[in-house]
Motif scaffolding. Structure first.
Motif, PDB file in Angstrom:
ATOM      1  N   ALA A 176      70.659  -4.512 -34.106  1.00  0.00           N
ATOM      2  CA  ALA A 176      70.333  -4.470 -35.538  1.00  0.00           C
ATOM      3  C   ALA A 176      71.231  -5.399 -36.339  1.00  0.00           C
ATOM      4  O   ALA A 176      70.755  -6.141 -37.216  1.00  0.00           O
ATOM      5  N   GLU A 180      70.209  -8.692 -38.515  1.00  0.00           N
ATOM      6  CA  GLU A 180      70.605  -8.875 -39.909  1.00  0.00           C
ATOM      7  C   GLU A 180      71.360 -10.191 -40.091  1.00  0.00           C
ATOM      8  O   GLU A 180      71.116 -10.943 -41.049  1.00  0.00           O
ATOM      9  N   ILE A 231      59.937  -1.392 -36.487  1.00  0.00           N
ATOM     10  CA  ILE A 231      60.951  -1.039 -37.481  1.00  0.00           C
ATOM     11  C   ILE A 231      61.225   0.466 -37.450  1.00  0.00           C
ATOM     12  O   ILE A 231      62.386   0.904 -37.458  1.00  0.00           O
ATOM     13  N   ARG A 232      60.178   1.293 -37.420  1.00  0.00           N
ATOM     14  CA  ARG A 232      60.383   2.744 -37.513  1.00  0.00           C
ATOM     15  C   ARG A 232      61.184   3.283 -36.333  1.00  0.00           C
ATOM     16  O   ARG A 232      61.938   4.261 -36.488  1.00  0.00           O
ATOM     17  N   HIS A 234      63.495   1.501 -34.649  1.00  0.00           N
ATOM     18  CA  HIS A 234      64.896   1.085 -34.837  1.00  0.00           C
ATOM     19  C   HIS A 234      65.536   1.902 -35.958  1.00  0.00           C
ATOM     20  O   HIS A 234      66.726   2.242 -35.882  1.00  0.00           O
ATOM     21  N   GLN A 235      64.767   2.226 -36.991  1.00  0.00           N
ATOM     22  CA  GLN A 235      65.262   3.152 -38.020  1.00  0.00           C
ATOM     23  C   GLN A 235      65.736   4.454 -37.390  1.00  0.00           C
ATOM     24  O   GLN A 235      66.802   4.983 -37.736  1.00  0.00           O
ATOM     25  N   GLN A 259      70.414  -0.201 -41.701  1.00  0.00           N
ATOM     26  CA  GLN A 259      69.452   0.891 -41.854  1.00  0.00           C
ATOM     27  C   GLN A 259      68.779   0.832 -43.220  1.00  0.00           C
ATOM     28  O   GLN A 259      67.555   1.010 -43.332  1.00  0.00           O
ATOM     29  N   MET A 262      66.164  -1.844 -43.246  1.00  0.00           N
ATOM     30  CA  MET A 262      64.968  -1.391 -42.536  1.00  0.00           C
ATOM     31  C   MET A 262      64.191  -0.380 -43.367  1.00  0.00           C
ATOM     32  O   MET A 262      62.953  -0.367 -43.364  1.00  0.00           O
ATOM     33  N   CYS A 265      62.133  -2.342 -45.715  1.00  0.00           N
ATOM     34  CA  CYS A 265      60.943  -2.891 -45.039  1.00  0.00           C
ATOM     35  C   CYS A 265      59.893  -1.806 -44.838  1.00  0.00           C
ATOM     36  O   CYS A 265      58.697  -2.031 -45.023  1.00  0.00           O
ATOM     37  N   SER A 266      60.355  -0.635 -44.460  1.00  0.00           N
ATOM     38  CA  SER A 266      59.429   0.457 -44.156  1.00  0.00           C
ATOM     39  C   SER A 266      58.683   0.933 -45.395  1.00  0.00           C
ATOM     40  O   SER A 266      57.572   1.454 -45.302  1.00  0.00           O
ATOM     41  N   HIS A 276      60.935  -5.293 -35.532  1.00  0.00           N
ATOM     42  CA  HIS A 276      62.206  -5.161 -36.248  1.00  0.00           C
ATOM     43  C   HIS A 276      62.775  -6.492 -36.735  1.00  0.00           C
ATOM     44  O   HIS A 276      63.623  -6.520 -37.623  1.00  0.00           O
ATOM     45  N   LEU A 279      62.876  -7.365 -40.560  1.00  0.00           N
ATOM     46  CA  LEU A 279      63.980  -7.034 -41.470  1.00  0.00           C
ATOM     47  C   LEU A 279      64.260  -8.206 -42.415  1.00  0.00           C
ATOM     48  O   LEU A 279      64.691  -8.020 -43.550  1.00  0.00           O
TER      49      LEU A 279
END
Length: 296
Positions: A176, A180, A231-232, A234-235, A259, A262, A265-266, A276, A279
């Motif tokens: 992650a 970033e 994404i969800r 990795h969240q 986090q 993310m 993004c979500s 992911h 991001l």
């Protein structure tokens, strides 16, 4: 060997197929996912029945509640398990819940390994997953022939259950923060007037080179956000990291920032289901600048 495999999703389907190709008989129960094309498997009516018909039970599920439901819920694995059966959870879930599940199943006479994986859908299909294992060495060695059909880098992290999950959380923190960092660097360079594709190529030849820069940097520029790892998910993994950090008294400030990006993004329609690497879109919105219109 008769192997119960529960969780035939994006990752689980190719993993089960590799085991079937190696000559093992797969037993499964169908929940959200249909039987994958080309997979020869016996379909039964419950997770308990999977356990009754299997020498080893493998789970590959999205989150902690899913694993708890399948293993110790109504008609769960625990209701059909025989003493000596080995349960291998290859999901990425809470290490605290993992220790509790292992203790519960061991009281029924079963063995238990937590063996989360890294490598995504590509690694699952290529049988090149990294597998991080927690549990007794004897059980790890018994499972090693199965792991060798699924991955290349297979490590016993520690002999207590939950050690594999701790290692997976550490992996997800690194990934992650790398995503970033790559996103920040490319947005910065692009808004300053440089071609992000050229910048990425130059950086690949220096100390900043990484697998994330290679693969996800290209995705960011090409706007190729079809999910490899959503994404969800990795969240969820970063949520586990922050939850565990609070319990341990560890500060993870940059994990918290990743986090939040993310989360941003979500919040956009469909963002939770994107790869992911997307991001970068949160940083683009904050900067008022998009890297590229390619693929849009």
């Amino acid at each position: 060997m008769r192997i119960g495999f529960i969780g035939l999703g994006v990752m689980g389907a190719p993993m089960a197929r590799h085991l079937a190709d190696a000559g093992h008989q797969i037993v499964t129960v169908l929940n959200r996912s249909p039987l994958p094309a080309g997979l020869d498997a016996a379909i039964v009516g419950s997770s308990a029945e999977v356990a009754r018909q299997s020498e080893v039970v493998i789970t590959m599920l999205p989150d902690t509640p899913d694993v708890e439901r399948v293993l110790v819920g109504q008609q769960g694995v625990i209701e059909g398990i025989a003493p000596g059966t080995l349960v291998i959870d290859m999901s990425s879930i809470s290490p605290i819940a993992t220790a509790r599940l292992a203790d519960t199943l061991r009281k029924s006479g079963a063995g238990y390994l937590d063996a989360p994986v890294s490598g995504g859908e590509v690694g699952a299909k290529a049988a090149s997953l990294t597998i991080m294992v927690g549990g007794p060495k004897a059980e790890f060695e018994a499972a090693l022939p199965l792991f060798s059909k699924l991955g290349k880098n297979i490590t016993l992290i520690g002999e207590r259950n939950g050690a594999g999950q701790i290692c997976k959380i550490a992996n997800q923190i690194i990934v992650a923060l790398n995503i970033e960092a790559v996103a920040e660097a490319l947005v910065f360079a692009s808004k300053a007037g440089c071609d992000p594709a050229t910048v990425r190529t130059a950086l690949m030849g220096g100390f900043a080179a990484s697998r994330v820069l290679e693969v996800h940097g290209e995705r960011m520029i090409a706007r190729a956000f079809a999910p490899g790892f959503r994404i969800r998910l990795h969240q969820k993994d970063l949520g586990l990291a922050l939850e565990s950090a609070r319990a341990l008294g560890v500060s993870l400030p940059n994990t918290a920032t990743a986090q939040e990006l993310m989360n941003a993004c979500s919040a956009v329609d469909g963002g939770a289901e994107a790869d992911h690497s997307s991001l970068v879109r949160a940083l683009e919105r904050l900067s008022g600048h998009q890297l590229s219109t390619e693929g849009v």
